[in-house]
Design an enzyme around this catalytic site. Structure first.
Site, PDB file in Angstrom:
ATOM      1  N   ASP A 229      -4.064 -17.707   1.982  1.00 40.98           N
ATOM      2  CA  ASP A 229      -5.234 -18.357   1.371  1.00 40.98           C
ATOM      3  C   ASP A 229      -5.850 -19.369   2.330  1.00 40.98           C
ATOM      4  O   ASP A 229      -7.080 -19.461   2.484  1.00 40.98           O
ATOM      5  CB  ASP A 229      -4.870 -19.001   0.019  1.00 40.98           C
TER       6      ASP A 229
ATOM      7  N   LYS B 228       2.587 -15.233   2.806  1.00 42.57           N
ATOM      8  CA  LYS B 228       2.505 -15.931   1.516  1.00 42.57           C
ATOM      9  C   LYS B 228       3.956 -16.262   1.151  1.00 42.57           C
ATOM     10  O   LYS B 228       4.449 -15.921   0.066  1.00 42.57           O
ATOM     11  CB  LYS B 228       1.811 -15.008   0.488  1.00 42.57           C
TER      12      LYS B 228
ATOM     13  N   ASP C 194     -11.699  -7.744   7.669  1.00 46.35           N
ATOM     14  CA  ASP C 194     -13.108  -7.596   7.286  1.00 46.35           C
ATOM     15  C   ASP C 194     -13.814  -8.952   7.291  1.00 46.35           C
ATOM     16  O   ASP C 194     -14.978  -9.051   7.674  1.00 46.35           O
ATOM     17  CB  ASP C 194     -13.229  -6.971   5.885  1.00 46.35           C
TER      18      ASP C 194
ATOM     19  N   TYR D 121       0.820  -1.218   0.000  1.00 39.27           N
ATOM     20  CA  TYR D 121       0.000   0.000   0.000  1.00 39.27           C
ATOM     21  C   TYR D 121       0.856   1.271   0.000  1.00 39.27           C
ATOM     22  O   TYR D 121       0.393   2.329  -0.396  1.00 39.27           O
ATOM     23  CB  TYR D 121      -0.934   0.026   1.219  1.00 39.27           C
TER      24      TYR D 121
ATOM     25  N   ASP E 157      -5.930  -6.207   5.801  1.00 38.38           N
ATOM     26  CA  ASP E 157      -7.087  -5.442   5.335  1.00 38.38           C
ATOM     27  C   ASP E 157      -8.224  -6.402   5.002  1.00 38.38           C
ATOM     28  O   ASP E 157      -9.377  -6.236   5.424  1.00 38.38           O
ATOM     29  CB  ASP E 157      -6.649  -4.653   4.078  1.00 38.38           C
TER      30      ASP E 157
END
Ligand code: NAD
Length: 357
Positions: A222, A190, A250, A135, A246
């Site tokens: 994942d 990852k 959620d 980001y 992020d």
């Protein structure tokens, strides 16, 4: 103890008023000062984060934040949009650790889209690194490709990067938080594909060696996305980078049913923090007096615990929220048959009453 109160836009003003009311009955020496932020600040001062608001935030021990944003500002240039205020505060105050608990309150077990047995008793904490990763990594931009599959074509690119100190400090936050809870950290990465996250995994493992009393395991993102809906109660503290956090935070939020119930904290290295509900300004219900103030009230509890060293007062607020839910009081977002529907103010009053009684 000084608190900057930044209600913001939409339902922000309504829900923050209830949290301030709750803080007011605690018998603590809290000094509060209110300032404009977001669209409200843009209207008054031409900027979503005016210098006066930023200086107040910097001079305070903690910030109690409502929410910012409204569709009517979507056409403004990006730097003037309300959401820039929150990014500016994160950047200026160095708020690198985002803590989002996902707790399933027993009376709300039916509000989740998962089966009750999967989430009854759920209590997990997602810790998201907030100031690094793809980001913020430079370089980024658009250009003409000189290599890859289509040389000469237009392309866009971002840079994923993490430095050792960035990973170390968020890992310490996670291990220290785990010490006060279930003593287990799951680091999500990852590493099988990304160099950045192999490094992340290595550094978290090194930091973990300093916390022999906390169990550490590693999970690919994942798989973590899958396990969060398959067996969420297996997690205690989850720590991960900005982008994975992020998305996963959620996902974890929805385990508990309503976004109106979820507090959050963003901390810097000196435990100064910004505390806000996980939801936005909900322009669709603003001004109607029906928004759920509990996420904001519980954010105030997190503020007492993490920035103001008042764990006992935080416990009292959380217990009062639990009591109100047990009494069957519900705002529209969590209302179900057989419970009593109340508005924003009545919900705040009920928490105050539970605290007093
Ligand atoms: P939102 O979270 O504001 O609303 C999503 C849905 O949840 C809406 O139907 C809303 O009515 C409901 N909802 C949210 N909070 C609630 C509460 N406390 N009680 C009851 N219902 C609630 O997300 P959105 O609609 O995508 O965004 C609205 C505005 O908020 C946008 O301008 C967005 O940019 C902004 N936003 C701000 C923040 C922030 O301030 N940190 C975060 C997310 C979105």
């Amino acid at each position: 103890m000084k608190i900057a109160v930044l209600p913001g836009d939409g339902i922000g003003k309504e829900i923050v008023a209830e949290a301030v009311k709750v803080l007011g009955v605690l018998d603590l020496k809290l000094e509060t000062e209110t300032a404009l932020v977001g669209g409200a600040a843009y209207e008054a001062h031409g900027h979503p984060l005016p210098d006066s608001t930023l200086q107040l935030a910097k001079a305070s021990d903690a910030i109690l934040f409502g929410a910012v944003g409204d569709w009517k500002y979507d056409k403004l240039e990006r730097a003037l949009r309300p959401e820039q205020a929150i990014l500016g505060l994160r950047r200026e105050l160095g708020l690198f650790a985002n803590l989002r608990p996902a707790i399933c309150h027993a009376p709300l077990v039916g509000a989740s889209s998962l089966k009750p047995e999967l989430i009854a008793g759920l209590d997990l904490l997602i810790i998201r690194e907030l100031t690094g990763d793809i980001y913020f990594g430079q370089p980024r931009g658009r250009r003409t490709a000189t290599d890859g599959h289509f040389p000469g074509a237009d392309e866009a690119f971002d840079t994923m990067r993490y430095s050792r100190p960035e990973i170390e400090r968020i890992a310490h936050v996670a291990f220290q938080a785990a010490r006060k809870r279930g003593k287990k950290v799951t680091s999500v990465d990852k590493a099988n594909v990304l160099e950045t996250f192999q490094f992340w995994k290595d550094v978290v493992t090194e930091v973990g060696a300093q916390y022999p009393d906390v169990a550490l395991d590693h999970m690919y993102v994942d798989n973590a996305a899958m396990q969060l809906v398959r067996a969420p109660k297996k997690f205690d503290v989850v720590v991960t980078g900005n982008m994975f956090g992020d998305i996963l935070s959620d996902e974890a939020a929805m385990l508990t049913g309503s976004i109106g119930m979820l507090p959050s904290a963003s901390l810097n290295a000196s435990n100064q923090g910004l505390y806000e509900p996980s939801h936005g300004s909900a322009p669709d219900i603003a001004g109607q007096g029906i928004a759920n103030p509990l996420a904001t009230i519980m954010s105030a509890a997190m503020m007492l615990r993490f920035s103001l060293n008042q764990a006992e007062a935080a416990d009292r607020i959380e217990a009062a929220v639990g009591k109100v839910l047990e009494q069957g009081l519900r705002t529209a977002d969590i209302h179900s048959e057989g419970t009593t529907r109340v508005g924003t103010r009545e919900m705040g009053d009920a928490v105050v009453k539970a605290l007093r009684g």
